[in-house]
Design an enzyme around this catalytic site. Structure first.
Site, PDB file in Angstrom:
ATOM      1  N   ALA A  60      -4.247 -25.015  53.688  1.00  0.00           N
ATOM      2  CA  ALA A  60      -5.286 -25.897  53.136  1.00  0.00           C
ATOM      3  C   ALA A  60      -5.250 -25.861  51.613  1.00  0.00           C
ATOM      4  O   ALA A  60      -4.858 -24.860  51.016  1.00  0.00           O
ATOM      5  CB  ALA A  60      -6.650 -25.437  53.629  1.00  0.00           C
ATOM      6  N   GLY A 100      -3.365 -22.756  57.008  1.00  0.00           N
ATOM      7  CA  GLY A 100      -3.414 -23.985  57.789  1.00  0.00           C
ATOM      8  C   GLY A 100      -2.026 -24.505  58.123  1.00  0.00           C
ATOM      9  O   GLY A 100      -1.829 -25.173  59.151  1.00  0.00           O
ATOM     10  N   GLU A 103      -1.067 -22.788  61.131  1.00  0.00           N
ATOM     11  CA  GLU A 103      -1.911 -23.265  62.242  1.00  0.00           C
ATOM     12  C   GLU A 103      -1.390 -24.608  62.778  1.00  0.00           C
ATOM     13  O   GLU A 103      -1.431 -24.859  63.982  1.00  0.00           O
ATOM     14  CB  GLU A 103      -3.366 -23.383  61.785  1.00  0.00           C
ATOM     15  CG  GLU A 103      -3.999 -21.998  61.592  1.00  0.00           C
ATOM     16  CD  GLU A 103      -5.417 -22.056  61.060  1.00  0.00           C
ATOM     17  OE1 GLU A 103      -5.593 -22.560  59.932  1.00  0.00           O
ATOM     18  OE2 GLU A 103      -6.333 -21.610  61.755  1.00  0.00           O
ATOM     19  N   GLU A 123      -5.592 -16.334  54.855  1.00  0.00           N
ATOM     20  CA  GLU A 123      -6.961 -16.783  54.518  1.00  0.00           C
ATOM     21  C   GLU A 123      -7.864 -15.636  54.100  1.00  0.00           C
ATOM     22  O   GLU A 123      -8.699 -15.779  53.212  1.00  0.00           O
ATOM     23  CB  GLU A 123      -7.583 -17.503  55.725  1.00  0.00           C
ATOM     24  CG  GLU A 123      -7.025 -18.881  55.999  1.00  0.00           C
ATOM     25  CD  GLU A 123      -5.777 -18.886  56.866  1.00  0.00           C
ATOM     26  OE1 GLU A 123      -5.109 -17.831  57.000  1.00  0.00           O
ATOM     27  OE2 GLU A 123      -5.464 -19.957  57.408  1.00  0.00           O
TER      28      GLU A 123
HETATM   29  C1  LIG Z   1     -10.092 -25.195  58.090  1.00  0.00           C
HETATM   30  C2  LIG Z   1      -8.694 -24.965  57.694  1.00  0.00           C
HETATM   31  C3  LIG Z   1      -8.542 -23.713  57.014  1.00  0.00           C
HETATM   32  C4  LIG Z   1      -7.384 -23.376  56.492  1.00  0.00           C
HETATM   33  C5  LIG Z   1      -7.320 -22.182  55.711  1.00  0.00           C
HETATM   34  C6  LIG Z   1      -6.185 -22.195  54.719  1.00  0.00           C
HETATM   35  O1  LIG Z   1      -5.120 -22.678  54.929  1.00  0.00           O
HETATM   36  S1  LIG Z   1      -6.565 -21.438  53.278  1.00  0.00           S
HETATM   37  C7  LIG Z   1      -5.044 -21.430  52.382  1.00  0.00           C
HETATM   38  C8  LIG Z   1      -4.151 -20.372  52.875  1.00  0.00           C
HETATM   39  N1  LIG Z   1      -2.985 -20.309  52.080  1.00  0.00           N
HETATM   40  C9  LIG Z   1      -2.832 -19.440  51.094  1.00  0.00           C
HETATM   41  O2  LIG Z   1      -3.686 -18.608  50.846  1.00  0.00           O
HETATM   42  C10 LIG Z   1      -1.550 -19.541  50.323  1.00  0.00           C
HETATM   43  C11 LIG Z   1      -1.817 -19.386  48.855  1.00  0.00           C
HETATM   44  N2  LIG Z   1      -0.617 -19.535  48.074  1.00  0.00           N
HETATM   45  C12 LIG Z   1       0.252 -18.537  47.892  1.00  0.00           C
HETATM   46  O3  LIG Z   1       0.165 -17.469  48.430  1.00  0.00           O
HETATM   47  C13 LIG Z   1       1.361 -18.799  46.925  1.00  0.00           C
HETATM   48  O4  LIG Z   1       0.948 -19.784  46.044  1.00  0.00           O
HETATM   49  C14 LIG Z   1       2.685 -19.233  47.595  1.00  0.00           C
HETATM   50  C15 LIG Z   1       2.473 -20.407  48.507  1.00  0.00           C
HETATM   51  C16 LIG Z   1       3.257 -18.055  48.382  1.00  0.00           C
HETATM   52  C17 LIG Z   1       3.701 -19.658  46.500  1.00  0.00           C
HETATM   53  O5  LIG Z   1       3.836 -18.612  45.560  1.00  0.00           O
HETATM   54  P1  LIG Z   1       4.673 -18.839  44.207  1.00  0.00           P
HETATM   55  O6  LIG Z   1       4.601 -17.539  43.470  1.00  0.00           O
HETATM   56  O7  LIG Z   1       5.972 -19.416  44.522  1.00  0.00           O
HETATM   57  O8  LIG Z   1       3.893 -19.953  43.409  1.00  0.00           O
HETATM   58  P2  LIG Z   1       2.412 -19.977  42.877  1.00  0.00           P
HETATM   59  O9  LIG Z   1       1.565 -18.994  43.587  1.00  0.00           O
HETATM   60  O10 LIG Z   1       2.414 -19.907  41.402  1.00  0.00           O
HETATM   61  O11 LIG Z   1       1.907 -21.411  43.362  1.00  0.00           O
HETATM   62  C18 LIG Z   1       2.468 -22.606  42.793  1.00  0.00           C
HETATM   63  C19 LIG Z   1       1.338 -23.588  42.553  1.00  0.00           C
HETATM   64  O12 LIG Z   1       0.794 -23.982  43.811  1.00  0.00           O
HETATM   65  C20 LIG Z   1      -0.619 -23.752  43.827  1.00  0.00           C
HETATM   66  N3  LIG Z   1      -1.008 -23.395  45.204  1.00  0.00           N
HETATM   67  C21 LIG Z   1      -0.410 -22.512  45.996  1.00  0.00           C
HETATM   68  N4  LIG Z   1      -1.000 -22.499  47.201  1.00  0.00           N
HETATM   69  C22 LIG Z   1      -1.987 -23.410  47.158  1.00  0.00           C
HETATM   70  C23 LIG Z   1      -2.952 -23.852  48.097  1.00  0.00           C
HETATM   71  N5  LIG Z   1      -2.995 -23.396  49.363  1.00  0.00           N
HETATM   72  N6  LIG Z   1      -3.824 -24.783  47.697  1.00  0.00           N
HETATM   73  C24 LIG Z   1      -3.787 -25.298  46.445  1.00  0.00           C
HETATM   74  N7  LIG Z   1      -2.878 -24.926  45.493  1.00  0.00           N
HETATM   75  C25 LIG Z   1      -1.998 -23.984  45.871  1.00  0.00           C
HETATM   76  C26 LIG Z   1      -0.815 -22.616  42.837  1.00  0.00           C
HETATM   77  O13 LIG Z   1      -2.126 -22.584  42.381  1.00  0.00           O
HETATM   78  C27 LIG Z   1       0.182 -22.972  41.762  1.00  0.00           C
HETATM   79  O14 LIG Z   1      -0.348 -23.995  40.982  1.00  0.00           O
HETATM   80  P3  LIG Z   1      -0.972 -23.706  39.537  1.00  0.00           P
HETATM   81  O15 LIG Z   1      -1.309 -25.058  39.009  1.00  0.00           O
HETATM   82  O16 LIG Z   1       0.070 -22.953  38.769  1.00  0.00           O
HETATM   83  O17 LIG Z   1      -2.204 -22.879  39.764  1.00  0.00           O
END
Ligand SMILES: CC/C=C/CC(=O)SCCNC(=O)CCNC(=O)[C@H](O)C(C)(C)COP(=O)(O)OP(=O)(O)OC[C@H]1O[C@@H](n2cnc3c(N)ncnc32)[C@H](O)[C@@H]1OP(=O)(O)O
Length: 724
Positions: A60, A100, A103, A123
């Site tokens: 998400a 997500g 999922e 999450e």
């Molecule tokens: C009801 C449904 C519920 C669903 C629950 C969910 O899905 S909650 C989301 C769960 N997912 C996460 O927690 C993943 C979070 N992201 C990460 O762990 C890491 O970003 C990564 C995907 C492993 C990638 O790591 P990496 O080191 O390669 O890059 P960055 O961390 O710097 O990320 C790059 C940019 O992407 C943005 N970003 C990453 N994940 C998300 C996300 N889920 N939503 C929005 N944005 C995301 C991150 O913020 C970076 O952008 P910036 O502009 O530099 O901040």
């Protein structure tokens, strides 16, 4: 929806939202539309879902959790829609399938992953639980113990492990998309009932109740007030007790509770703060110093505890290392320790020692020959905290190293400008404050001096990135940011003992707040002699203290000699078996309250005429935490750090601050700045001889401005450091 090939019977749905294909409202809408279209098209016989640019999806869109728009499209019903499709749906997992994203894959009838893919339900790390039916499907697929582990820790697992757990049906080394299309074609016409996870029973355990009881106790013990792991547990438990649809209802209830929690807000703030802090300084200079990181030789001097951890960290990052010591005895000791650390690290990795290749002298060599430094690109000096010694080394480095080499000093408090003054190239001198153990702790405080160039700062940030650490750039002052904020916190903890508290009460209050370890247990672990040496150096205690100095006063301010008195009695903490606590033996780890210390404190109070009083948890927390936060405001006002987020990232990653409280400055914003100010005013009036309790002018200014949100704080300061 697209077709794999013109006449293909497989429809392709591609999740597209760079950089990580987060499931924004628009992506979800497109996914739903694509599914419905494929379902309705008689020429489509199977569906494949994949992600753009080699990444399935990071789940998400986290930013969306704080916007009302997200309520328009929900992921859970879309996952159900995928699963109920009458056409087989295959997930082609490349890169990452997280939250997500995973999922969605769990809703698919088949999951195929690239061997390098990573999967997880993280999450919990942003204060939530998998809210799109993941807590109900995953235990049905891989069993309760494995599902509980993944969901309550949020860990990412590699595809090879996912295959062993049964999370994916197949892994491939080549083209994942083509393999998924082949699989989709192969399964056309096969019954889908057995592939629908919602219809499967949760695999039974020999004693589910006992297992769940133990698992809950473990989760609670590790959580220290962090709510999400326990609610994740409750959601998985529901899967073991209720039919699928009821389990989903329970999951939604728990998800909503977390979604509106302060803890989720704090963790999501911390997620973006960490990324913003790294981005800010990486963009400072167009490129790092000449010589590309990772391919050139790094060297560092000093193989004590910190040096050993730093060398291990560099080798783990595949950066060639030349480790230098002053003589063969120290070198051999250091070599043995580093090799031991690397052996242990290798055991945790796939491929073991071969992957790290640390027996290869091209990767890691040990020397006592200073002249080997003439051709290196970067030096990390890690001798102990002695200004004269550091200056001597930097003078030598300046003469020997090639003109472009970056000269880093690992120090927790010393003046970078003074160290740089011993060189002919102060623009290339920078502080790199590693935290112990350096191969484990994520924080790297990067300290620029008056002459440090932006390119040098950017290079140090690149180094942090290569070491998989969080680099935070700060200005030069005694203790920099982290330790400078820690001084008043520890000072208050000791004053509380003088006034009537005990180490175990202070530690308990702060550990209940969420700190991994309270200040006295921490002091015993680090060694009381470290601070003692520093205080002697500053003339606060020891032989250089002028005769007749009042025992509890220094420079007109309150001072507690308690830590000095313990050191004078040889109580250095764990290493001597006694400190603020007693231990089973010298080097023991289990802290036990010490009756000797309790009576020592009573005698101390009597001899100084201090009336013992009962101090409650609230006062312990307020005095320790608010004095630390107060120093944070002073640091921001002086331009030592460029934003409150930077202080929070430092505290979460280097000082065990509970992440679910978002860092000290975020915490201050949640309790409200007027409250912090009022409490500081109260304690400052009660203790007028303690300057660190006097509210900072910047805090007062923000309160006068109406308690603006944290994001706006810096706009109330006119002066900002040009380098930050
Ligand atoms: C009801 C449904 C519920 C669903 C629950 C969910 O899905 S909650 C989301 C769960 N997912 C996460 O927690 C993943 C979070 N992201 C990460 O762990 C890491 O970003 C990564 C995907 C492993 C990638 O790591 P990496 O080191 O390669 O890059 P960055 O961390 O710097 O990320 C790059 C940019 O992407 C943005 N970003 C990453 N994940 C998300 C996300 N889920 N939503 C929005 N944005 C995301 C991150 O913020 C970076 O952008 P910036 O502009 O530099 O901040």
């Amino acid at each position: 929806m697209e077709r794999y090939a013109r006449s293909s019977a497989v429809a392709v749905i591609r999740l597209r939202n760079p950089p990580v294909n987060a499931l924004s409202v628009e992506v979800l809408q497109a996914l739903e539309d694509g599914l419905k279209k494929a379902e309705a098209d008689p020429s489509v016989k199977a569906i494949m879902i994949c992600g753009e640019n080699g990444k399935f999806s990071a789940g998400a869109d986290i930013r969306g959790f704080s916007t009302p728009k997200r309520h328009r499209v929900a992921l859970g019903p879309i996952v159900s829609l995928i699963e109920s499709s009458e056409k087989p749906v295959v997930a082609a997992i490349e890169g990452i399938a997280l939250g997500g994203g995973l999922e969605v894959a769990l809703g698919c009838h088949y999951r195929l992953a690239h061997v390098k893919a990573q999967m997880g339900l993280p999450e919990v790390t942003i204060g939530l639980l998998p809210g799109a039916e993941g807590t109900q499907r995953l235990p049905r697929l891989i069993g309760v113990p494995a599902a509980l582990d993944m969901i309550t820790t949020g860990k990412h697992i590699p595809a090879t492990e996912a295959l062993k757990l049964g999370l994916v049906d197949e892994i491939v080394e080549e083209n994942t998309i083509e393999a998924a299309i082949r699989l989709a074609n192969k399964v056309i016409g096969q019954p889908l009932g057995p592939r629908r996870l919602s219809l499967k029973p949760v695999p039974k355990l020999p004693n589910t109740d006992a297992f769940l009881r133990e698992a809950l106790a473990k989760v609670k013990k590790q959580a220290r007030g962090f709510l999400a792991p326990e609610l994740c547990f409750q959601a998985v438990k529901a899967a073991t007790e209720r039919p699928f649809a009821e389990g989903v209802r329970r999951e939604r209830e728990l998800f909503q509770r977390l979604l509106s929690s302060e803890q989720a807000r704090a963790l999501q703030y911390a997620f973006f703060a960490e990324r913003a802090v790294s981005r800010d300084h990486l963009s400072l200079a167009p490129s790092p110093l000449p010589g590309t990181l990772l391919s050139d030789v790094y060297i560092y001097t000093g193989l004590g505890t910190m040096g050993q951890g730093i060398a291990t960290s560099l080798v783990k990052a595949k950066i060639p290392v030349v480790a230098l010591e002053q003589d063969l005895e120290y070198l051999n000791k250091g070599r043995k320790a580093v090799m031991g650390l690397l052996e242990r690290e290798a055991m945790k990795m796939e491929g073991g020692a071969q992957t790290l290749d640390f027996h290869n002298p091209a990767r890691l060599q040990f020397t006592v020959d200073f002249d080997l430094l003439s051709d290196v690109d970067l030096v990390i000096e890690a001798v102990f905290e002695d200004m004269a010694l550091k200056k001597e080394i930097f003078h030598k480095l300046s003469k020997i190293c090639k003109p472009g080499a970056l000269l880093c000093t690992n120090t927790s408090a010393l003046n970078i400008d003074e160290i740089a003054s011993a060189t002919s190239r102060p623009q290339q001198v920078i502080g790199t404050h590693f935290f112990s153990p350096a191969h484990v702790m994520r924080l790297l405080e990067i300290i620029y001096g008056r002459h440090t160039s932006p390119t040098a700062i950017a290079t140090a940030m690149q180094l942090a990135k290569a070491l998989k650490k969080v680099g935070v750039v700060v200005g030069n002052c005694f203790g920099f940011v982290g330790n400078r904020m820690m001084f008043p916190y520890v000072e208050q903890a000791v004053f509380l003992l003088e006034e009537g508290s005990r180490p175990e009460a202070v530690d308990q209050a702060l550990e209940d707040f969420g700190f991994k370890i309270g200040p006295f247990r921490m002091s015993d672990l680090a060694g009381l002699d470290v601070g003692w040496r520093s205080r002697k150096g500053q003339g606060l205690t020891g032989p250089s203290l002028p005769a007749g100095t009042a025992a509890r006063q220094r420079h007109g301010q309150r001072y507690s000699p308690l830590p000095d008195l313990l050191c004078e009695r040889g109580r250095f903490g764990q290493k001597t078996g006694k400190g603020w606590y007693q231990y089973e033996k010298a080097g023991g780890r289990t802290a036990v309250p010490d009756p000797w210390l309790h009576s020592f404190l009573s005698q101390y109070r009597d001899s100084h005429g201090i009336k013992t009083r009962y101090i409650d948890q609230e006062e312990i927390l307020e005095r320790c935490l608010f004095s630390l936060i107060n120093e944070g405001f002073a640091i921001l006002a002086e331009g030592i750090a460029s934003a409150p987020e930077h202080l929070d990232v430092i505290y979460i990653n280097g000082y065990g601050w509970p992440k679910h409280r978002g860092g000290p400055m975020f915490y201050a914003s949640t309790v409200g700045l007027p409250h912090v100010l009022a409490k500081l005013q109260k304690y400052s009036e009660a203790h007028p001889d303690v300057p660190k309790l006097r509210p900072s002018a910047f805090l007062k200014k923000l309160v006068a401005a109406g308690n603006p949100p944290l994001k706006e704080w810096m706009s109330y300061l006119s002066r900002q450091s040009p380098k930050l």
